[in-house]
Scaffold this motif. Structure first.
Motif, mmCIF file in Angstrom:
data_model
loop_
_atom_site.group_PDB
_atom_site.id
_atom_site.type_symbol
_atom_site.label_atom_id
_atom_site.label_comp_id
_atom_site.label_asym_id
_atom_site.label_seq_id
_atom_site.Cartn_x
_atom_site.Cartn_y
_atom_site.Cartn_z
ATOM 1 N N THR A 146 43.950 33.300 46.827
ATOM 2 C CA THR A 146 43.487 32.569 48.009
ATOM 3 C C THR A 146 42.916 33.522 49.053
ATOM 4 O OG1 THR A 146 45.110 30.799 47.658
ATOM 5 C CG2 THR A 146 44.191 31.020 49.872
ATOM 6 N N ARG A 147 43.611 34.632 49.294
ATOM 7 C CA ARG A 147 43.128 35.591 50.290
ATOM 8 C C ARG A 147 41.808 36.215 49.857
ATOM 9 N NH1 ARG A 147 48.557 36.891 50.344
ATOM 10 N NH2 ARG A 147 48.260 38.806 49.151
ATOM 11 N N MET A 148 41.687 36.590 48.589
ATOM 12 C CA MET A 148 40.448 37.197 48.106
ATOM 13 C C MET A 148 39.283 36.228 48.227
ATOM 14 S SD MET A 148 41.119 40.311 47.313
ATOM 15 C CE MET A 148 42.348 40.256 48.619
ATOM 16 N N GLN A 149 39.529 34.960 47.911
ATOM 17 C CA GLN A 149 38.469 33.954 48.022
ATOM 18 C C GLN A 149 38.051 33.765 49.469
ATOM 19 O OE1 GLN A 149 40.540 30.806 46.023
ATOM 20 N NE2 GLN A 149 39.719 31.332 43.995
ATOM 21 N N GLN A 150 39.016 33.814 50.396
ATOM 22 C CA GLN A 150 38.687 33.704 51.816
ATOM 23 C C GLN A 150 37.846 34.885 52.280
ATOM 24 O OE1 GLN A 150 42.632 33.297 53.450
ATOM 25 N NE2 GLN A 150 42.604 31.062 53.343
ATOM 26 N N TYR A 151 38.215 36.091 51.828
ATOM 27 C CA TYR A 151 37.412 37.265 52.181
ATOM 28 C C TYR A 151 36.003 37.127 51.622
ATOM 29 C CZ TYR A 151 41.457 39.859 53.943
ATOM 30 O OH TYR A 151 42.538 40.267 54.678
ATOM 31 N N GLN A 152 35.888 36.692 50.377
ATOM 32 C CA GLN A 152 34.568 36.531 49.777
ATOM 33 C C GLN A 152 33.717 35.546 50.568
ATOM 34 O OE1 GLN A 152 35.166 35.537 45.542
ATOM 35 N NE2 GLN A 152 33.974 37.349 45.089
ATOM 36 N N GLU A 153 34.290 34.414 50.926
ATOM 37 C CA GLU A 153 33.544 33.401 51.671
ATOM 38 C C GLU A 153 33.110 33.934 53.033
ATOM 39 O OE1 GLU A 153 36.241 30.155 51.752
ATOM 40 O OE2 GLU A 153 36.025 29.698 49.609
ATOM 41 N N ARG B 78 34.165 44.207 44.183
ATOM 42 C CA ARG B 78 35.562 44.543 43.906
ATOM 43 C C ARG B 78 36.449 43.309 43.986
ATOM 44 N NH1 ARG B 78 33.676 49.279 46.338
ATOM 45 N NH2 ARG B 78 34.077 48.573 48.486
ATOM 46 N N HIS B 79 36.153 42.442 44.970
ATOM 47 C CA HIS B 79 36.901 41.177 45.049
ATOM 48 C C HIS B 79 36.700 40.363 43.771
ATOM 49 C CE1 HIS B 79 38.245 41.862 49.028
ATOM 50 N NE2 HIS B 79 37.161 41.476 49.683
ATOM 51 N N GLU B 80 35.465 40.306 43.307
ATOM 52 C CA GLU B 80 35.169 39.508 42.121
ATOM 53 C C GLU B 80 35.888 40.056 40.896
ATOM 54 O OE1 GLU B 80 33.868 36.429 40.022
ATOM 55 O OE2 GLU B 80 33.507 36.703 42.167
ATOM 56 N N ASP B 81 35.905 41.385 40.747
ATOM 57 C CA ASP B 81 36.626 41.994 39.624
ATOM 58 C C ASP B 81 38.115 41.659 39.695
ATOM 59 O OD1 ASP B 81 34.264 43.092 38.750
ATOM 60 O OD2 ASP B 81 34.630 45.075 39.620
ATOM 61 N N PHE B 82 38.665 41.724 40.904
ATOM 62 C CA PHE B 82 40.081 41.400 41.081
ATOM 63 C C PHE B 82 40.337 39.935 40.755
ATOM 64 C CE2 PHE B 82 43.517 39.689 43.674
ATOM 65 C CZ PHE B 82 44.569 40.526 43.349
ATOM 66 N N LEU B 83 39.440 39.059 41.200
ATOM 67 C CA LEU B 83 39.613 37.626 40.947
ATOM 68 C C LEU B 83 39.594 37.325 39.453
ATOM 69 C CD1 LEU B 83 37.385 36.052 43.760
ATOM 70 C CD2 LEU B 83 39.860 35.880 43.551
ATOM 71 N N VAL B 84 38.668 37.941 38.734
ATOM 72 C CA VAL B 84 38.590 37.705 37.292
ATOM 73 C C VAL B 84 39.874 38.165 36.608
ATOM 74 C CG1 VAL B 84 37.419 38.402 35.157
ATOM 75 C CG2 VAL B 84 36.077 37.801 37.184
ATOM 76 N N PHE B 85 40.339 39.366 36.963
ATOM 77 C CA PHE B 85 41.568 39.882 36.371
ATOM 78 C C PHE B 85 42.757 38.984 36.702
ATOM 79 C CE2 PHE B 85 45.478 42.326 37.166
ATOM 80 C CZ PHE B 85 45.733 42.796 35.880
ATOM 81 N N THR B 86 42.887 38.634 37.984
ATOM 82 C CA THR B 86 44.035 37.840 38.419
ATOM 83 C C THR B 86 44.001 36.435 37.833
ATOM 84 O OG1 THR B 86 44.057 39.100 40.480
ATOM 85 C CG2 THR B 86 45.339 37.078 40.431
ATOM 86 N N GLU B 87 42.825 35.842 37.772
ATOM 87 C CA GLU B 87 42.710 34.503 37.187
ATOM 88 C C GLU B 87 43.114 34.511 35.715
ATOM 89 O OE1 GLU B 87 38.704 33.542 38.108
ATOM 90 O OE2 GLU B 87 39.180 32.726 40.104
ATOM 91 N N ASN B 88 42.810 35.597 35.014
ATOM 92 C CA ASN B 88 43.236 35.706 33.612
ATOM 93 C C ASN B 88 44.761 35.777 33.499
ATOM 94 O OD1 ASN B 88 40.681 35.622 32.461
ATOM 95 N ND2 ASN B 88 40.394 37.842 32.576
ATOM 96 N N VAL B 89 45.374 36.549 34.409
ATOM 97 C CA VAL B 89 46.845 36.645 34.401
ATOM 98 C C VAL B 89 47.458 35.286 34.718
ATOM 99 C CG1 VAL B 89 48.850 37.720 35.477
ATOM 100 C CG2 VAL B 89 46.801 39.085 35.039
ATOM 101 N N VAL B 90 46.924 34.612 35.733
ATOM 102 C CA VAL B 90 47.426 33.283 36.108
ATOM 103 C C VAL B 90 47.249 32.306 34.954
ATOM 104 C CG1 VAL B 90 47.017 31.297 37.619
ATOM 105 C CG2 VAL B 90 47.111 33.596 38.578
#
Length: 301
Positions: free
Chosen positions: A59-66, A247-259
């Motif tokens: 959620t925080r990463m998506q807010q930063y991206q937006e 970097r946010h996008e890379d983190f989101l992809v990794f984290t979404e895979n874990v989730v």
């Protein structure tokens, strides 16, 4: 079915096994229907704490991206505005050179053309994006350049008497631990020179004063030299934002895979387990029937 002392224990054991199998079967059917391991955190209790933490980070990463996208859009509009101002300065330089090189011909509509370019420069510096002005510092609802801009104290000398914004440099938090300064105010020297050049050109043409026309050319050249530097500043901030968003996008992809691995079920594997559990449940039912028909003599054999 008749229950006796001889078969009661066996019956209860088999019944409990059947109920366990039935419960697992229902869970598998729900997983296959929803694609999720569980619809509640209780169903994934071992991973629930990690899942909650990861969802918060997402959620925080998506807010930063937006937020970063909004800042980048503002910077892009500012860059486009400065590009338009730069084009006006190039056109003004050409007009001034013509006027100075052939002042007696009277064919150069300098004052009219300069006024058109002044209107363009002012409109670009007063640009709004989603109701927010871009060149007024922190006064995001205040028009930064007076319309029309007042005459300078001395024609041919740049000054910011037209400016109604402030000197606050905006900042944006583009990551948890990173801020950037961004934005340009309409009182920057390059803009003072652009507006001063246009006002001097108009006054010089109206009063037939070649000294003012020459001063206007000097200011124009200065503005032409300075405006690309401001665009470079904007571009550097945009590069920083783009790199951070990557970097946010890379983190989101990794984290979404874990989730996804925590939340989602492997449906093909679940289907295979479902078939196995159905077979086991049928066997349990058959065993219950047989146990119910046992006699003491059968049990003691």
């Amino acid at each position: 079915m008749s229950l006796r002392v001889a078969n009661l224990a066996q019956h209860n054991f088999t019944l409990n096994r059947a109920l366990d199998t039935q419960s697992r079967l229902q869970d598998l059917q729900a997983q296959i229907a929803t694609g999720r391991k569980s619809l509640t955190y209780a169903g994934i209790s071992a991973d629930a704490s990690q899942l909650v933490s990861l969802e918060g980070q997402l959620t925080r990463m998506q807010q930063y991206q937006e937020g970063n996208i909004l800042v980048d859009q503002r910077l892009s509009r500012m860059d486009a505005a400065i590009s338009t101002i730069f084009d006006s300065m190039l056109a003004l330089r050409s007009l001034l050179q013509q006027e100075l090189n052939a002042p007696s011909t009277g064919n150069v509509p300098l004052a009219d053309e300069a006024q058109n370019h002044l209107d363009t420069v002012v409109s670009q510096l007063n640009l709004k994006v989603n109701g927010r002005v871009l060149f007024a510092g922190s006064k995001t609802t205040t028009q930064p350049v007076q319309t029309p801009p007042p005459d300078p104290s001395v024609f041919g000398v740049p000054e910011a008497n037209y400016y109604d914004g402030d000197a606050v440099e905006l900042t944006a938090r583009i990551a948890e631990d990173r801020e950037v300064r961004y934005g340009v105010t309409a009182d920057r020297l390059a803009f003072q020179e652009a507006i001063g050049a246009l006002q001097a050109a108009i006054e010089g043409d109206n009063t037939d004063d070649p000294v003012l026309v020459d001063a206007a050319l000097g200011l124009t050249v200065n503005a032409i030299d300075a405006l690309p530097e401001i665009r470079s500043e904007i571009g550097a901030v945009q590069l920083s934002i783009a790199g951070q968003n990557k970097r946010h996008e890379d983190f989101l992809v990794f984290t979404e895979n874990v989730v996804s691995n925590i939340e989602n079920v492997d449906v093909p594997s679940a289907v295979l387990r479902l078939a196995s559990e159905e077979t086991l449940l049928e066997a349990s039912y058959l065993t219950l029937v047989r146990v119910g028909n046992l006699t003491l003599a059968d049990f003691l054999r």
